[in-house]
Design an enzyme around this catalytic site. Structure first.
Site, PDB file in Angstrom:
ATOM      1  N   GLU A 130       0.857  -1.187   0.000  1.00 23.99           N
ATOM      2  CA  GLU A 130       0.000   0.000   0.000  1.00 23.99           C
ATOM      3  C   GLU A 130       0.898   1.243   0.000  1.00 23.99           C
ATOM      4  O   GLU A 130       1.798   1.367   0.827  1.00 23.99           O
ATOM      5  CB  GLU A 130      -0.910  -0.024   1.236  1.00 23.99           C
ATOM      6  N   ARG A 131       0.640   2.102  -0.951  1.00 27.43           N
ATOM      7  CA  ARG A 131       1.433   3.336  -1.096  1.00 27.43           C
ATOM      8  C   ARG A 131       2.926   3.032  -1.301  1.00 27.43           C
ATOM      9  O   ARG A 131       3.787   3.806  -0.865  1.00 27.43           O
ATOM     10  CB  ARG A 131       1.250   4.268   0.100  1.00 27.43           C
ATOM     11  N   ASN A 172      -3.667  -1.596   7.380  1.00 30.86           N
ATOM     12  CA  ASN A 172      -4.984  -2.112   6.971  1.00 30.86           C
ATOM     13  C   ASN A 172      -4.783  -3.619   6.906  1.00 30.86           C
ATOM     14  O   ASN A 172      -4.546  -4.200   5.864  1.00 30.86           O
ATOM     15  CB  ASN A 172      -5.390  -1.561   5.602  1.00 30.86           C
ATOM     16  N   LYS A 207      -4.381  -0.305  13.706  1.00 26.27           N
ATOM     17  CA  LYS A 207      -5.213   0.754  13.130  1.00 26.27           C
ATOM     18  C   LYS A 207      -6.646   0.328  13.397  1.00 26.27           C
ATOM     19  O   LYS A 207      -7.104  -0.686  12.867  1.00 26.27           O
ATOM     20  CB  LYS A 207      -4.944   0.853  11.631  1.00 26.27           C
ATOM     21  N   GLU A 231     -10.882   4.749   8.820  1.00 28.18           N
ATOM     22  CA  GLU A 231     -11.062   4.448   7.398  1.00 28.18           C
ATOM     23  C   GLU A 231     -11.664   3.068   7.173  1.00 28.18           C
ATOM     24  O   GLU A 231     -11.209   2.307   6.326  1.00 28.18           O
ATOM     25  CB  GLU A 231      -9.721   4.583   6.660  1.00 28.18           C
ATOM     26  N   ARG A 275      -2.663   3.274  16.916  1.00 28.70           N
ATOM     27  CA  ARG A 275      -2.595   4.488  16.081  1.00 28.70           C
ATOM     28  C   ARG A 275      -3.721   5.470  16.391  1.00 28.70           C
ATOM     29  O   ARG A 275      -4.849   5.064  16.693  1.00 28.70           O
ATOM     30  CB  ARG A 275      -2.649   4.106  14.598  1.00 28.70           C
ATOM     31  N   ARG A 326     -11.675  17.689  10.335  1.00 26.38           N
ATOM     32  CA  ARG A 326     -10.863  16.475  10.515  1.00 26.38           C
ATOM     33  C   ARG A 326      -9.618  16.750  11.358  1.00 26.38           C
ATOM     34  O   ARG A 326      -9.126  15.871  12.065  1.00 26.38           O
ATOM     35  CB  ARG A 326     -10.476  15.949   9.125  1.00 26.38           C
ATOM     36  N   ASP A 352      -2.853  14.270   7.198  1.00 25.56           N
ATOM     37  CA  ASP A 352      -2.381  13.000   6.661  1.00 25.56           C
ATOM     38  C   ASP A 352      -1.117  13.160   5.830  1.00 25.56           C
ATOM     39  O   ASP A 352      -1.184  13.093   4.600  1.00 25.56           O
ATOM     40  CB  ASP A 352      -3.495  12.360   5.811  1.00 25.56           C
ATOM     41  N   GLU A 380       4.725   9.124  13.960  1.00 23.57           N
ATOM     42  CA  GLU A 380       4.644   8.375  12.705  1.00 23.57           C
ATOM     43  C   GLU A 380       4.909   9.328  11.548  1.00 23.57           C
ATOM     44  O   GLU A 380       4.130  10.246  11.279  1.00 23.57           O
ATOM     45  CB  GLU A 380       3.263   7.722  12.532  1.00 23.57           C
ATOM     46  N   GLU A 408       3.851   9.191  -0.640  1.00 27.00           N
ATOM     47  CA  GLU A 408       2.449   9.152  -1.064  1.00 27.00           C
ATOM     48  C   GLU A 408       1.969  10.508  -1.581  1.00 27.00           C
ATOM     49  O   GLU A 408       1.281  10.583  -2.596  1.00 27.00           O
ATOM     50  CB  GLU A 408       1.570   8.686   0.110  1.00 27.00           C
ATOM     51  N   HIS A 460      -4.084  18.917   0.870  1.00 27.19           N
ATOM     52  CA  HIS A 460      -5.067  17.918   0.462  1.00 27.19           C
ATOM     53  C   HIS A 460      -5.840  18.298  -0.809  1.00 27.19           C
ATOM     54  O   HIS A 460      -7.069  18.416  -0.800  1.00 27.19           O
ATOM     55  CB  HIS A 460      -6.054  17.666   1.614  1.00 27.19           C
TER      56      HIS A 460
END
Ligand code: BDP
Length: 695
Positions: free
Chosen positions: A163-164, A206, A283, A287, A320, A332, A361, A383, A389, A517
């Site tokens: 991922e990423r 994830n 996590k 999401e 997390r 957010r 993020d 983190e 990304e 973003h």
């Protein structure tokens, strides 16, 4: 003569063509002959008084390094006597001095002293780095890492995708484990040890429950056994629903006795495979991932259940804080703080809460996360995201150390001036026993591990800063260049400047003045400021930039979301007023009219456009500068970077045109004088991104 020189050049090109697989551990011959011969004359043997697997690794590494750097075979002598140490590098792991912790080391001229074989391994790598980067052989140094757990988070999936990840597939090669261990892992492990990384979580946050099956635990054991001699502990990301999906239970409620027992038994089972298991990374309720809130429980309930399962063991639980709910009227920015604040003081001692550097993020520039400094009763881990990304994946050259430092050096003011984020992270501000800095890895199966050759510098910089956040970005860049790219002093200085300018450049052509973003949906590549519909409002771009006829930016002062109130009064004071707010963070906190006059003397619109245009010019300059390094950089690396810089130049223009053409419909203002109109329409620019979603 000319032909001869040419021929020689061709031969050396062939010999030295470098695919980057050796990272910064190339150990090329020291070019300066005087230095080399001085070093050489003073070193005739390596004497080591310990023979553990790890200390032997250290001695061998030193031997390999000396062979390359000095062009000389230096024998290793194992001796408990330590009598005749003339012209010897002496290695010991039984040094008793109280100035060293278990991972620390002391170098006194040609003696490398440590209390453990791990300290010795780190000391040996520090010694090698010194020889690679300095002209003086004799030096003294005492070092202890500032942060206890220095960790890479791999977002690798069971099927081998990452991922990423932009550098190929998973380095673990799950399908081949445990019977076949990819020999490239030696290089990976050495590289990590050389910068002090002592922990890795092997799989995506994830997480699939599959990682907790005996099939995968056997594979992870293979990785753990392999990494152990290099001082690297293994962690697993877990799926909170595993008791149901894997265990067949009816619930995964953390307060259910059966669920608690399932985790206890699973933890015991993991330890049969991996006795020194590092712990869990979780996590949860983020999401769409499952978590304790699915059962009306809190993050603390969930984390403490896992901590209980780990009781009596060394392992920990990394929980997390990357959580946010879909509230169109919310912000957010505030979510994680608000969900976790009431839980401060409720977490078990084995739990550390892992917080992303900024509140949204991993944007190219974020103000520090407001949780830092605000959780006196909970250890907080940092983190960072090493993988790019939001930084142009593996195509754009962005040296991240200055971005990491900007966060670490930020003052939270929570206990008065000097309460920096780094002091939160190392545990010293609130006297925490646990401390951890994690970086989402950028490594993959590509020959050079990171895709972009300069991506290696980000991996390197992360490790160096996790070990010592006081190192400067320049020094880290310089070391990496010297070890990886060239020994030419002038080029080293120029390349350092080149790297140092890269992050500011990227920010200019993507997110100037604190915009954030606005990237392409899902793939997170390139610009999409017009994105107004997505699965959730806070996945759109308009939610963040709030462009309208009356201006631009997200008002996070008391007038709207008041996210600023989460910070200490001094920080609020710094960022709370548009007149004094750091321009780099302006649009993070203020919604201002397009013709608002900034401290630069320009209007908001003109400043914004100047920065987009300057960013594009800066990439062109970067490209030109890179071309000047051609004679001194390995041809394969040179060509690789050249190609990617061309992409970067094209895409900087993409960002600039997209943002100008989109925002001008709101500002209704002309481009500042002297700036050239894009030669395409907004519709044409939008099409570039649309293609990403074709099936
Ligand atoms: C976001 C990524 C997503 C990750 C998530 C996370 O887009 O792939 O799963 O962060 O950190 O940045 O959990």
């Amino acid at each position: 003569m000319k032909t001869l020189a040419c021929l020689f050049f061709l031969i050396s090109v062939q010999v030295f063509a470098n695919d980057g697989s050796e990272l910064w551990l190339k150990y090329d011959l020291i070019e300066n002959e005087t230095v080399r011969s001085n070093f050489s004359k003073s070193i005739n043997q390596i004497v080591i008084d310990t023979q553990t697997e790890r200390s032997t690794l250290a001695a061998r590494e030193l031997q390999t390094a000396l062979k390359g750097l000095l062009g000389k075979e230096v024998p290793i002598l194992f001796s408990k006597e330590n009598k005749n140490l003339k012209k010897s590098i002496f290695l010991t792991d039984s040094y008793a001095g109280s100035e060293l912790g278990s991972e620390g080391f002391k170098i006194e001229n040609l003696k490398i002293l440590a209390k453990t074989d791990l300290g010795l391994l780190y000391g040996t790598f520090a010694f090698i780095r010194h020889i690679q980067t300095s002209e003086k052989l004799y030096f003294s140094q005492i070092e202890n890492p500032k942060v206890k757990i220095r960790m890479l988070n791999h977002w690798d999936n069971a099927n081998g995708t990452v991922e990423r990840g932009y550098a190929g597939s998973s380095i673990w090669k799950w399908f081949e484990l445990p019977n076949q261990i990819d020999p490239r892992l030696i290089q990976y492990a050495r590289a990590n040890a050389s910068i002090g990384i002592n922990a890795v979580s092997v799989n995506n946050v994830n997480a699939s429950s599959r990682f907790l099956t005996s099939e995968y635990l056997t594979k992870i054991k293979g990785v753990a056994d392999f990494l152990r001699p290099y001082g690297i502990k293994v962690f697993i990301s877990v799926n909170f629903r595993s008791p149901r999906t894997l265990g067949g239970l009816e619930t995964s409620d953390p307060l259910d006795a059966g669920v608690r027992n399932w985790w206890k038994e699973k933890t015991d089972e993991i330890h049969k495979y991996i006795p020194d298991f590092g712990g869990f990374l979780v996590k949860a309720n983020s999401e769409g991932e499952p978590g304790p809130q699915d059962y009306g429980r809190t993050h603390a309930d969930g984390a403490n259940m896992l901590a209980e399962a780990m009781k009596g063991r060394d392992g920990i639980v990394i929980w997390r804080a990357f959580v946010y709910k879909a509230d169109p009227d919310g912000d957010r920015f505030k979510e994680a703080y608000e969900q976790f604040k009431p839980l401060d003081g409720q977490f078990d001692k084995k739990v550390i809460v892992q917080v992303k550097n900024g509140p949204i993020d991993f944007m190219p520039r974020e103000p520090f996360h407001p949780m830092f400094g605000a959780f006196p009763k909970t250890p907080l881990a940092m983190e960072f995201q090493i993988t790019q990304e939001y930084l142009g994946h593996a195509s754009h050259l962005v040296y991240e150390a200055p971005m990491l430092k900007e966060c670490l050096d930020s003052d939270t003011f929570s206990k008065g001036k000097g309460s920096t984020v780094s002091k939160v992270i190392d545990g010293s501000l609130d006297n925490q026993a646990l401390s951890l800095m994690a970086g989402v890895a950028n490594t993959g199966s590509d020959a050079n591990f990171t895709g972009h050759p300069f991506g290696q510098a980000n991996w390197y910089a992360f490790g160096r800063l996790a070990w010592d956040y006081d190192l400067s970005s320049e020094q880290i860049a310089k070391e990496w260049i010297q070890m990886t790219l060239t020994q030419n002093t002038q080029a080293v200085a120029q390349l350092t400047d080149f790297m140092m300018a890269s992050h500011p450049t990227y920010v200019k052509y993507t997110y100037p003045l604190g915009l954030h973003h606005m990237m392409g949906e899902g793939h997170h590549y390139g610009p999409q400021p017009w994105l107004e519909k997505s699965g959730r409002p806070d996945w759109t771009s308009v939610y963040y930039h709030r462009a309208a006829a009356d201006g631009l930016g997200f008002d996070r002062t008391g007038k709207l979301s008041n996210a600023l109130k989460l910070y200490a009064p001094e920080v609020q004071e710094n960022w709370g007023k548009p007149e004094t707010c750091d321009l780099n963070y302006l649009m993070w906190f203020h919604h201002l009219p397009w013709d608002y006059k900034l401290s630069t003397g320009k209007t908001l619109w003109n400043e914004l456009m100047s920065r987009y245009y300057e960013g594009v010019e800066d990439v062109k300059k970067m490209n030109d500068k890179w071309q000047t390094f051609k004679p001194i950089i390995d041809p394969e690396i040179f060509a690789n970077v050249s190609g990617r810089l061309q992409i970067q130049e094209k895409e900087a223009l993409w960002w600039r045109d997209a943002c100008y053409l989109y925002f001008r419909d709101f500002s209704k203002m002309p481009l500042p004088a002297g700036l050239e109109m894009p030669n395409r329409t907004l519709e044409e620019v939008k099409k570039i991104e649309e293609i990403y979603h074709l099936r």
